[in-house]
Enzyme design. Structure first.
Site, PDB file in Angstrom:
ATOM      1  N   HIS A   1      -6.749   8.751  -1.372  1.00 42.52           N
ATOM      2  CA  HIS A   1      -5.886   8.145  -0.359  1.00 42.52           C
ATOM      3  C   HIS A   1      -4.653   7.450  -0.981  1.00 42.52           C
ATOM      4  O   HIS A   1      -3.534   7.843  -0.690  1.00 42.52           O
ATOM      5  CB  HIS A   1      -6.703   7.152   0.484  1.00 42.52           C
ATOM      6  CG  HIS A   1      -5.924   6.508   1.581  1.00 42.52           C
ATOM      7  ND1 HIS A   1      -6.475   6.185   2.802  1.00 42.52           N
ATOM      8  CD2 HIS A   1      -4.630   6.109   1.653  1.00 42.52           C
ATOM      9  CE1 HIS A   1      -5.549   5.648   3.576  1.00 42.52           C
ATOM     10  NE2 HIS A   1      -4.423   5.578   2.899  1.00 42.52           N
TER      11      HIS A   1
ATOM     12  N   HIS B   1       1.066   5.770  -1.249  1.00 38.15           N
ATOM     13  CA  HIS B   1       0.326   7.019  -1.488  1.00 38.15           C
ATOM     14  C   HIS B   1       0.934   7.763  -2.678  1.00 38.15           C
ATOM     15  O   HIS B   1       1.502   8.844  -2.496  1.00 38.15           O
ATOM     16  CB  HIS B   1       0.397   7.920  -0.244  1.00 38.15           C
ATOM     17  CG  HIS B   1      -0.260   7.379   0.980  1.00 38.15           C
ATOM     18  ND1 HIS B   1      -0.154   7.989   2.223  1.00 38.15           N
ATOM     19  CD2 HIS B   1      -1.065   6.305   1.170  1.00 38.15           C
ATOM     20  CE1 HIS B   1      -0.845   7.302   3.118  1.00 38.15           C
ATOM     21  NE2 HIS B   1      -1.402   6.271   2.516  1.00 38.15           N
TER      22      HIS B   1
ATOM     23  N   GLU C   1       2.651  -0.704 -22.517  1.00 40.06           N
ATOM     24  CA  GLU C   1       2.898  -1.869 -21.650  1.00 40.06           C
ATOM     25  C   GLU C   1       1.792  -2.087 -20.618  1.00 40.06           C
ATOM     26  O   GLU C   1       1.696  -3.170 -20.051  1.00 40.06           O
ATOM     27  CB  GLU C   1       4.247  -1.732 -20.948  1.00 40.06           C
ATOM     28  CG  GLU C   1       4.290  -0.616 -19.930  1.00 40.06           C
ATOM     29  CD  GLU C   1       5.453  -0.753 -18.928  1.00 40.06           C
ATOM     30  OE1 GLU C   1       5.710   0.225 -18.240  1.00 40.06           O
ATOM     31  OE2 GLU C   1       6.071  -1.819 -18.842  1.00 40.06           O
TER      32      GLU C   1
ATOM     33  N   HIS D   1       0.851  -1.197   0.000  1.00 36.84           N
ATOM     34  CA  HIS D   1       0.000   0.000   0.000  1.00 36.84           C
ATOM     35  C   HIS D   1       0.883   1.241   0.000  1.00 36.84           C
ATOM     36  O   HIS D   1       1.782   1.362   0.830  1.00 36.84           O
ATOM     37  CB  HIS D   1      -0.904  -0.012   1.237  1.00 36.84           C
ATOM     38  CG  HIS D   1      -1.629   1.281   1.473  1.00 36.84           C
ATOM     39  ND1 HIS D   1      -2.483   1.837   0.546  1.00 36.84           N
ATOM     40  CD2 HIS D   1      -1.636   2.129   2.534  1.00 36.84           C
ATOM     41  CE1 HIS D   1      -2.982   2.967   1.027  1.00 36.84           C
ATOM     42  NE2 HIS D   1      -2.479   3.173   2.231  1.00 36.84           N
TER      43      HIS D   1
END
Ligand code: 2HA
Ligand code: ZN
Length: 275
Positions: A211, A142, A170, A140
């Site tokens: 987020h 940002h 690509e 994860h």
């Protein structure tokens, strides 16, 4: 062997440093987890502490019962992972039911696993099942350009996938299954974990509006490379959108069909709509 000497630990730390250097991890932003192989655990078991106390995961992941994970710590900064790995990352062991974890290594100084542990583990549970055990990394971050697009594009899987596919030849080869999008939600709990893991049934990438992004993959190179490729495409799209109201030319539906044939990938029809 020492945990810090193991190849998987080195690969994990390198992913954290690479993500920091890309600018994707301001302050304590972002988190990562790796589902450790049995033979890798056997290699480091001398250093694992199995007497820690059980703590609630905050969700239930029976498909991961008894597994070990290397994860980043809650409140820890990616820029510090390589400097102080024993404080910033740790190994956890899940119970048989997949409801509790205990800390077996790392997290020195009273640290805990990432606040996004429910999302990481629910994603791992889905990915372990649908990939036949191959996927091991959940990441994860940002990244600014993907986040910027969540203010501009409709929050629809079809639109994000198609627009990003068009930004680099690509892209459809790297993420042929497409990208899922979760509307704004409170992070850090079970609810957003359920929404994200539902998308992971179909996709290796889930965008969290305003987020960041979650990626899943078999190893650190593939997972980091996936994040990098999607964010690069998003950067190109933000430039294009800033330059002109409409693209003058692009990769067409027929081009995508030709590409799919040439590269032996299947591109779902629902992303190949006429505009
Ligand atoms: O700060 O990225 O989503 C960690 C996070 C929460
Ligand atoms: Zn985040």
């Amino acid at each position: 062997m020492k945990v810090l000497e193991a190849e998987f630990t080195k690969g994990f730390i390198r992913l954290c440093t690479d993500g920091w250097e890309q600018g994707w991890h301001e302050r304590n932003g972002g988190n990562a987890s790796y589902r450790i192989k049995e033979e890798e655990i056997a290699g480091i078991c001398e250093e694992l502490e199995e007497n820690g106390e059980w703590r609630k995961i905050g969700t239930c992941v029976p498909g991961l019962g008894n597994e070990y994970f290397l994860v980043t710590g809650s409140g820890k900064y990616f820029r510090n992972v390589a400097l102080k790995p024993e404080e910033c990352i740790g190994i956890i062991h899940l119970d048989q039911q997949g409801e509790n974890y205990k800390i077996c290594w790392g997290f020195q100084g009273g640290a805990r696993p990432t606040s996004e542990l429910p999302s990481h583990l629910m994603n791992h549970e889905v990915k372990k099942r649908v990939s036949g055990g191959k996927h091991r990394v959940i990441y994860h971050a940002h990244p600014a350009n993907v986040i910027a697009l969540t203010f501009v594009l409709p929050l629809e899987d079809e639109v994000f996938t198609r627009e990003l596919w068009e930004m680099a030849t690509e892209c459809p080869v790297v993420f042929p299954d497409g990208i899922g999008v979760v509307g704004w939600m409170v992070p850090g709990g079970r609810k957003i974990a359920v929404e994200t893991s539902r998308l992971m049934e179909k996709y290796d990438v889930a965008v969290w509006a305003h987020h960041g992004m979650f990626c899943s993959g078999e190893d650190f190179d593939l997972t980091f490379g996936l994040m990098h490729t999607v964010e690069k495409a998003a950067e190109i799209l933000t430039k294009v959108l800033a330059m002109v109201p409409q693209k003058r030319q692009t990769i067409t539906v027929q081009d995508f069909r030709d590409l799919a044939e040439g590269f032996h990938v299947t591109l779902p029809e629902r992303f190949l709509y006429e505009k």
